[in-house]
Write an enzyme that holds these catalytic residues in place. Structure first.
Site, PDB file in Angstrom:
ATOM      1  N   SER A 173       0.871  -1.155   0.000  1.00  0.00           N
ATOM      2  CA  SER A 173       0.000   0.000   0.000  1.00  0.00           C
ATOM      3  C   SER A 173       0.915   1.213   0.000  1.00  0.00           C
ATOM      4  O   SER A 173       1.395   1.640   1.042  1.00  0.00           O
ATOM      5  CB  SER A 173      -0.884  -0.019   1.232  1.00  0.00           C
ATOM      6  OG  SER A 173      -1.535   1.198   1.436  1.00  0.00           O
ATOM      7  N   MET A 175       0.550   4.421  -0.453  1.00  0.00           N
ATOM      8  CA  MET A 175       0.234   5.669   0.217  1.00  0.00           C
ATOM      9  C   MET A 175       0.388   5.588   1.727  1.00  0.00           C
ATOM     10  O   MET A 175       0.528   6.611   2.390  1.00  0.00           O
ATOM     11  CB  MET A 175      -1.164   6.157  -0.172  1.00  0.00           C
ATOM     12  CG  MET A 175      -1.169   6.845  -1.522  1.00  0.00           C
ATOM     13  SD  MET A 175       0.330   7.823  -1.851  1.00  0.00           S
ATOM     14  CE  MET A 175       0.348   8.942  -0.475  1.00  0.00           C
ATOM     15  N   ASP A 176       0.372   4.408   2.291  1.00  0.00           N
ATOM     16  CA  ASP A 176       0.747   4.297   3.697  1.00  0.00           C
ATOM     17  C   ASP A 176       2.190   4.755   3.872  1.00  0.00           C
ATOM     18  O   ASP A 176       2.515   5.499   4.794  1.00  0.00           O
ATOM     19  CB  ASP A 176       0.594   2.857   4.178  1.00  0.00           C
ATOM     20  CG  ASP A 176      -0.840   2.517   4.511  1.00  0.00           C
ATOM     21  OD1 ASP A 176      -1.240   2.745   5.652  1.00  0.00           O
ATOM     22  OD2 ASP A 176      -1.560   2.042   3.620  1.00  0.00           O
ATOM     23  N   HIS A 177       3.048   4.306   2.970  1.00  0.00           N
ATOM     24  CA  HIS A 177       4.452   4.721   3.049  1.00  0.00           C
ATOM     25  C   HIS A 177       4.577   6.216   2.768  1.00  0.00           C
ATOM     26  O   HIS A 177       5.311   6.930   3.459  1.00  0.00           O
ATOM     27  CB  HIS A 177       5.286   3.937   2.036  1.00  0.00           C
ATOM     28  CG  HIS A 177       5.320   2.467   2.314  1.00  0.00           C
ATOM     29  ND1 HIS A 177       6.178   1.899   3.227  1.00  0.00           N
ATOM     30  CD2 HIS A 177       4.600   1.439   1.795  1.00  0.00           C
ATOM     31  CE1 HIS A 177       6.001   0.595   3.266  1.00  0.00           C
ATOM     32  NE2 HIS A 177       5.042   0.293   2.408  1.00  0.00           N
TER      33      HIS A 177
END
Length: 407
Positions: A173, A175-177
């Site tokens: 994922s 966009m978590d990063h």
């Protein structure tokens, strides 16, 4: 541990990748990060705690590689916030912390009695950074998100994939990063403001707009020209270059990436591939190459398929054509001399998993380098050290709390 941030203490109520990734960076530079979890659900506060990949056949809340990777260098305590004693322990921890961060859905902290107004009452200059899909205000406040949803709403999914196919998405994922990096910046900026003024604040971070920040040219093309950018595979987004793509090479799943920025580089590509048709009149200008992109890619792919990826990439680079092998994990992680120089994949020894590699921080500091030399905590590993050594509670009280499920 000493480091650039060794003067900071972080009460970390976050989880998954977004919050945990931010506090991992702080811990690597020396911040004392105390990871708070729930003893009742056995670590399921963070869904990654027991999720693979795994080193062997064992399974459990202390054996998730993703959790270990994102929580190295942190202390771990368990507090049951359903009971008054657990809430009081959290208040005590907040009172001796510089930062409280979390990435629950909007409203969760308030419902548990720890919204920003309560945090300020506990410690007036606290820096509180929250991170959720749509932030704590606005019409989407109550919507719940996960990585692929964030990517879809932000517009990333719409622009990725192959032409004339459904959007492919960005995997799980990214966009978590991405939002973890923004969260790190937010924490440091708010701390800088506090150090200058003595004032804490609440920073409300939303992951969806953070995803939109990865689409600046696409957003500009829409706002200026009214054109919705569609997925173009590996070709240049706006017809800047041709050829521009990924091409097959000899062997199983071997590929080379290359780009010709002008007529000269196309001629050099023709030389390396020994393919004179690439210099034919139908490919003589960029507009012609764009119009004949399928034919052009077919010719190049036919030539590259007979070549080994690494020697071909080197030949192209030597002639001045931008190119690279599409590296496999072993090539990138085990065999890349630059990453070895940086020490980007240090080893840590986990109490249950054993000795494993984790991701480091991709930057080099001449005076205050990052350091990762301890694993993520097993569930409740530092209860006695934090609740006793830091907060001053005696062993008998800690034993009693353990028996009654307070911690």
């Amino acid at each position: 541990m000493t480091g650039a941030l060794s003067h900071l203490r972080v009460c970390d109520l976050s989880g998954q990748l977004a919050g945990a990734g931010a506090t991992k960076i702080l811990a690597a530079f020396g911040a004392e990060v105390i990871r708070v979890e729930d003893p009742v659900t056995r670590g399921l506060w963070d869904a990654l705690r027991g999720v693979g990949p795994y080193v062997d056949d064992r399974r459990g809340v202390d054996l998730g590689a993703g959790f270990n990777n994102h929580n190295v260098g942190k202390y771990g305590v368990t507090l049951n916030l359903r009971v008054d004693e657990g809430k009081q322990l959290l208040r005590e921890l907040i009172s001796v912390s510089d930062v409280v961060c979390e990435n629950f859905a909007a409203g969760v902290m308030e419902n548990r009695g720890f919204g920003y107004d309560e945090l300020r009452r506990i410690k007036p200059d606290i820096v509180y950074v929250s991170n959720c899909g749509f932030g704590h205000t606005g019409p989407y406040r109550d919507f719940k998100t996960w990585g692929p949803i964030v990517q879809a709403v932000s517009g990333l999914t719409f622009t990725s994939g192959l032409p004339d196919e459904e959007p492919a998405g960005w995997g799980f994922s990214y966009m978590d990063h991405g939002s973890a990096f923004y969260m790190t910046v937010a924490i440091m900026a708010a701390l800088h403001h506090r150090d200058r003024t003595g004032q804490g604040q609440h920073v409300d971070l939303a992951t969806v707009p953070a995803g939109m920040a990865m689409l600046p040219t696409e957003i500009l093309d829409w706002t200026v020209n009214g054109r919705p950018t569609r997925a173009g595979g590996n070709r240049a987004d706006f017809g800047e270059f041709a050829p521009h793509g990924i091409y097959p090479c000899r062997g199983d799943d071997r590929w080379v990436a290359l780009c010709c920025r002008n007529d000269r580089e196309l001629a050099l590509l023709a030389k390396v591939l020994d393919e004179p048709s690439l210099t034919a009149d139908r490919f003589a200008t960029l507009p012609k190459r764009l119009a004949a992109a399928d034919e052009l890619d077919g010719i190049i792919g036919g030539c590259t398929a007979a070549r080994e990826a690494a020697p071909l990439a080197q030949d192209l680079i030597s002639e001045g054509v931008p190119a690279s092998v599409v590296k496999s994990p072993p090539e990138r992680i085990d065999e890349d001399p630059d990453l070895a120089r940086m020490g980007l994949f240090p080893n840590v020894t986990h109490p249950k998993i054993g000795t494993v590699r984790v991701e480091g921080i991709p930057m080099t500091f001449s005076a205050t380098p990052w350091q990762i030399d301890s694993s993520a905590p097993v569930l409740g590993q530092h209860n006695r050290e934090v609740l006793g050594g830091l907060l001053g509670h005696d062993d008998a009280t800690i034993d009693d709390w353990t028996k009654r499920g307070v911690i």
